[in-house]
Scaffold this motif. Structure first.
Motif, short mmCIF file in Angstrom:
data_model
loop_
_atom_site.label_atom_id
_atom_site.label_comp_id
_atom_site.label_asym_id
_atom_site.label_seq_id
_atom_site.Cartn_x
_atom_site.Cartn_y
_atom_site.Cartn_z
N LEU A 48 0.83 -1.20 0.00
CA LEU A 48 0.00 0.00 0.00
C LEU A 48 0.87 1.25 0.00
O LEU A 48 0.63 2.19 -0.77
CB LEU A 48 -0.94 -0.01 1.21
CG LEU A 48 -1.87 1.18 1.36
CD1 LEU A 48 -2.88 1.21 0.23
CD2 LEU A 48 -2.57 1.12 2.70
N LEU A 49 1.88 1.27 0.83
CA LEU A 49 2.78 2.43 0.89
C LEU A 49 3.51 2.61 -0.45
O LEU A 49 3.70 3.75 -0.91
CB LEU A 49 3.78 2.26 2.03
CG LEU A 49 3.20 2.34 3.45
CD1 LEU A 49 4.30 2.07 4.48
CD2 LEU A 49 2.54 3.68 3.70
N LYS A 50 3.91 1.51 -1.06
CA LYS A 50 4.60 1.56 -2.36
C LYS A 50 3.67 2.13 -3.42
O LYS A 50 4.07 3.00 -4.22
CB LYS A 50 5.08 0.17 -2.75
CG LYS A 50 5.84 0.12 -4.04
CD LYS A 50 6.28 -1.30 -4.35
CE LYS A 50 6.90 -1.37 -5.72
NZ LYS A 50 5.97 -1.77 -6.75
N LEU A 51 2.42 1.65 -3.45
CA LEU A 51 1.45 2.15 -4.43
C LEU A 51 1.17 3.64 -4.23
O LEU A 51 1.04 4.39 -5.21
CB LEU A 51 0.15 1.35 -4.36
CG LEU A 51 0.19 -0.08 -4.90
CD1 LEU A 51 -1.13 -0.78 -4.63
CD2 LEU A 51 0.50 -0.08 -6.38
N LYS A 52 1.08 4.07 -3.00
CA LYS A 52 0.83 5.49 -2.74
C LYS A 52 2.01 6.35 -3.19
O LYS A 52 1.82 7.45 -3.73
CB LYS A 52 0.54 5.72 -1.25
CG LYS A 52 -0.85 5.32 -0.84
CD LYS A 52 -1.16 5.72 0.58
CE LYS A 52 -2.60 5.39 0.92
NZ LYS A 52 -2.96 5.85 2.26
N ALA A 53 3.22 5.82 -2.97
CA ALA A 53 4.41 6.55 -3.43
C ALA A 53 4.42 6.63 -4.96
O ALA A 53 4.75 7.68 -5.54
CB ALA A 53 5.67 5.87 -2.92
N ASP A 54 4.07 5.53 -5.63
CA ASP A 54 4.01 5.51 -7.09
C ASP A 54 2.93 6.47 -7.60
O ASP A 54 3.12 7.16 -8.61
CB ASP A 54 3.71 4.10 -7.62
CG ASP A 54 4.87 3.14 -7.42
OD1 ASP A 54 5.99 3.62 -7.14
OD2 ASP A 54 4.64 1.92 -7.54
N GLN A 55 1.82 6.53 -6.90
CA GLN A 55 0.71 7.39 -7.31
C GLN A 55 1.09 8.86 -7.21
O GLN A 55 0.68 9.68 -8.02
CB GLN A 55 -0.53 7.10 -6.47
CG GLN A 55 -1.78 7.78 -6.96
CD GLN A 55 -2.97 7.52 -6.09
OE1 GLN A 55 -2.84 7.40 -4.87
NE2 GLN A 55 -4.15 7.41 -6.69
N LYS A 56 1.91 9.20 -6.21
CA LYS A 56 2.33 10.59 -6.04
C LYS A 56 3.22 11.04 -7.21
O LYS A 56 3.26 12.22 -7.53
CB LYS A 56 3.07 10.77 -4.72
CG LYS A 56 2.16 10.80 -3.52
CD LYS A 56 2.93 11.05 -2.26
CE LYS A 56 1.99 11.04 -1.07
NZ LYS A 56 2.72 11.27 0.19
#
Length: 169
Positions: A48-56
């Protein structure tokens, strides 16, 4: 004013009453051992943290489709984490309640059995005439001005709980 006859029993009942008063605080660390997140939950959290970082890193205006796809994955993982959290919370409450009841029952049973075994043993002899209280303090023992286990447990429980209440609240 006071002669201690059986100091070991006096301290024994004092310790049992103290442990009985501290059961709610003893339950917390035990229950915490059972409510830790699983490895699967930790992996989902990391993803989840990785996906949020990618989304940013992605511009919502320029790459809306990719941004929305990541958002759906994030929403799915968040709902999964929320369900796991609720399950863990439910399990934690059940474990806390069970451990609390079991510990309190064991300690209470130990106190009752000990009181039964040593019911005729005076713990303390008081000097002087305590006329109105003599019969109550020495029950079921026949020695005048004696304090028996029954009375000592009552006095200890009330005193310890009263003294610990401001500290534990």
């Amino acid at each position: 004013m006071l002669e201690i006859i059986n100091g070991v029993l006096l301290v024994y009942f004092l310790i049992l009453c103290t442990i009985s008063a501290l059961v709610p605080q003893l339950v917390k660390p035990v229950a915490a051992c059972f409510s830790r997140p699983s490895n699967n939950e930790r992996n989902v959290w990391a993803e989840l943290l990785k996906l949020k970082a990618d989304q940013k890193k992605i511009s919502m205006k320029d790459e809306f489709a990719q941004y929305s796809k990541l958002q759906r994955k994030i929403n799915k993982l968040e709902s999964q984490l929320k369900e796991n959290s609720q399950d863990r919370l439910t399990k934690n409450v059940a474990v806390k309640g069970s451990v609390h009841i079991i510990l309190q029952a064991v300690i209470t049973l130990t106190i009752i059995v000990s009181m039964f075994l040593y019911r005729h043993e005076p713990l303390v002899l008081l000097k002087g005439n305590l006329f109105p209280l003599t019969r109550f303090l020495r029950f079921p023992c026949d020695i005048p001005n004696a304090v028996t286990t029954h009375v000592w447990v009552i006095i200890s429980n009330v005193s310890i709980r009263t003294l610990l209440k401001p500290i534990l609240s």
